[in-house]
Design an enzyme around this catalytic site. Structure first.
Site, PDB file in Angstrom:
ATOM      1  N   ARG A 141       1.154  -1.315  -0.170  1.00  0.00           N
ATOM      2  CA  ARG A 141       0.002   0.001   0.443  1.00  0.00           C
ATOM      3  C   ARG A 141       0.740   1.408   0.089  1.00  0.00           C
ATOM      4  NH1 ARG A 141      -5.203   0.888   1.311  1.00  0.00           N
ATOM      5  NH2 ARG A 141      -5.678   2.779   2.329  1.00  0.00           N
ATOM      6  N   HIS A 168      -6.184   1.354  -7.604  1.00  0.00           N
ATOM      7  CA  HIS A 168      -7.184   0.244  -5.988  1.00  0.00           C
ATOM      8  C   HIS A 168      -7.625  -0.832  -6.351  1.00  0.00           C
ATOM      9  CE1 HIS A 168      -7.287  -0.915  -1.703  1.00  0.00           C
ATOM     10  NE2 HIS A 168      -8.137   0.437  -1.333  1.00  0.00           N
ATOM     11  N   GLN A 171      -9.907  -3.075  -3.922  1.00  0.00           N
ATOM     12  CA  GLN A 171     -11.737  -2.624  -3.650  1.00  0.00           C
ATOM     13  C   GLN A 171     -12.532  -2.928  -4.845  1.00  0.00           C
ATOM     14  OE1 GLN A 171     -12.336  -0.625  -0.023  1.00  0.00           O
ATOM     15  NE2 GLN A 171     -14.789  -0.899  -1.750  1.00  0.00           N
ATOM     16  N   ASP A 263     -16.321   8.680  -2.566  1.00  0.00           N
ATOM     17  CA  ASP A 263     -15.462   8.028  -1.759  1.00  0.00           C
ATOM     18  C   ASP A 263     -15.204   9.520  -1.329  1.00  0.00           C
ATOM     19  OD1 ASP A 263     -13.184   7.362  -1.368  1.00  0.00           O
ATOM     20  OD2 ASP A 263     -11.114   7.072  -2.767  1.00  0.00           O
ATOM     21  N   CYS A 303     -16.097   3.005  -0.411  1.00  0.00           N
ATOM     22  CA  CYS A 303     -15.207   2.631  -0.177  1.00  0.00           C
ATOM     23  C   CYS A 303     -14.798   2.434   1.371  1.00  0.00           C
ATOM     24  CB  CYS A 303     -13.631   2.054  -0.674  1.00  0.00           C
ATOM     25  SG  CYS A 303     -12.885   4.078  -0.807  1.00  0.00           S
ATOM     26  N   ARG A 330     -13.856  -7.080   1.209  1.00  0.00           N
ATOM     27  CA  ARG A 330     -12.444  -6.789   0.847  1.00  0.00           C
ATOM     28  C   ARG A 330     -12.221  -8.117   1.499  1.00  0.00           C
ATOM     29  NH1 ARG A 330     -10.074  -2.189   1.077  1.00  0.00           N
ATOM     30  NH2 ARG A 330      -8.372  -3.015   0.900  1.00  0.00           N
TER      31      ARG A 330
END
EC number: 2.1.3.3
Length: 354
Positions: A141, A168, A171, A263, A303, A330
């Protein structure tokens, strides 16, 4: 053309692929299909075909069914270890990966910037080679997509994007599994994105058309998605017979949408821009007024973590909101990613209709 040629060359070099059987509904005879994922990197969904992404979702549903619903113990990753590099803090990515990898019998090892400072204490090349000798895969990450690309280039093990400035992908797999569970099929859905032209939107743009989903995205001026991503998304839409709308009008993006998605407006590393961003995103909050423009069966995704300026409580906590099943998924999707990249396991659950 270059992308497709590169994809074909990469696929030709893969080994130990997964096999699964799909029935020909006219003859009833099995058709052999081959999806090759073992040993690959997951840096962006643009590197994967629709069938390959569908396979990961099928595997996610299979693991969720066997472990959560049937209570089976599946030590599919026993003896495997995972390096987890986190330049950014995390709740869902860290917890889902740590608990999921351990649940499958593997050993996850969490590494912060205090433990491993990418490209500072040690070069990216050296870090990648060291981790390749000690772990079976790495989830990273990071701030820069370029760092992931370098890690993948130098590694001899799979590298998984846990989030970067550009993409991402893990996700979006969770989002699609959630929508698959709710609607029964993804094909024909219209996704309405209202917010920043960020890594989440980029990942949707690299994959939605491959499922036959339409995309309508509204971003403020100056916050549009990356032009190279938009160009490739247009190509995918044309190839798959879907529509792509990029606009600055939130209600236009919401019109007829099955899924309203947003988001955070202020990602980690953008804190100094907070005042300007809040001003620039005025009118982009998702409310019931937004939902009135959507399809009658609309749902909502975010998310997380969520801020009230992005979506009001009436929508966020409504029965139409799928944010908490989305968060749980997830775990099942990252488990499926790890199993598909590290083992030869094939799903036992009947393949869903995508």
């Amino acid at each position: 053309m270059l992308f497709h040629l590169r994809s074909l060359l990469n696929n030709a070099a893969l080994r130990n692929g997964h096999h699964f059987v799909v029935r020909n509904f006219r003859s009833g005879q099995p058709l052999q299909n081959k999806v090759q994922l073992k040993g690959r990197d997951l840096l962006t969904l643009k590197d994967f075909t629709g069938e390959e992404i569908k396979y990961m979702l099928w595997l996610s549903a299979d693991l969720k069914h066997r472990i959560k619903q049937k209570g089976e113990y599946l030590p599919l990753l026993q003896g495997k270890s995972l390096g987890m590099i986190f330049e950014k803090r995390s709740t869902r990515t860290r917890l889902s990966t740590e608990t999921g990898f351990a649940l499958l019998g593997g050993h996850p090892c969490f590494l912060t910037t205090q433990d491993i400072h990418l490209g500072v204490n040690e070069s990216l090349m050296d870090t990648s080679r060291v981790l390749s000798g000690m772990t079976d895969a790495v989830l990273a990450r990071v701030y820069k997509q370029a760092d992931l690309d370098t890690l993948a280039k130098e590694a001899s093990i799979p590298i998984v994007n846990g989030l970067s400035d550009m993409y991402h992908p893990i996700q979006i797999l969770a989002d699609y599994l959630t929508l698959q569970e709710h609607y029964g099929s993804l094909k024909g859905l219209t996704l309405s994105w209202i917010g920043d032209g960020n890594n989440i939107l980029h990942s949707i743009m690299m994959s939605a058309a491959k499922f036959g989903m339409h995309l309508q995205a509204a971003t403020p001026k100056g916050y549009e998605p990356d032009p190279s991503v938009a160009k490739l998304a247009e190509q995918y839409a044309k190839e798959n017979g879907t529509s792509l709308l990029l606009t600055h009008n939130p209600l236009e993006a919401a019109r007829g949408g099955n899924v309203l998605i947003t988001d955070t407006w202020i990602s980690m590393g953008q804190e100094e821009e907070k005042k300007k961003r809040l001003q620039d995103f005025q009118g982009y909050q998702i409310t019931m007024k937004t939902a009135k423009a959507a399809a009658p069966d609309w749902t909502f995704l975010h998310c997380l973590p969520r801020k009230p300026e992005e979506v009001d409580d009436e929508v966020f906590y409504s029965p139409r909101s799928l944010v908490f099943p989305e968060a749980e998924n997830r775990k099942w999707t990252i488990m499926a990613v790890m199993v598909s990249l590290l083992t030869d396991y094939s799903p036992q659950l009947q393949k869903p209709t995508f």
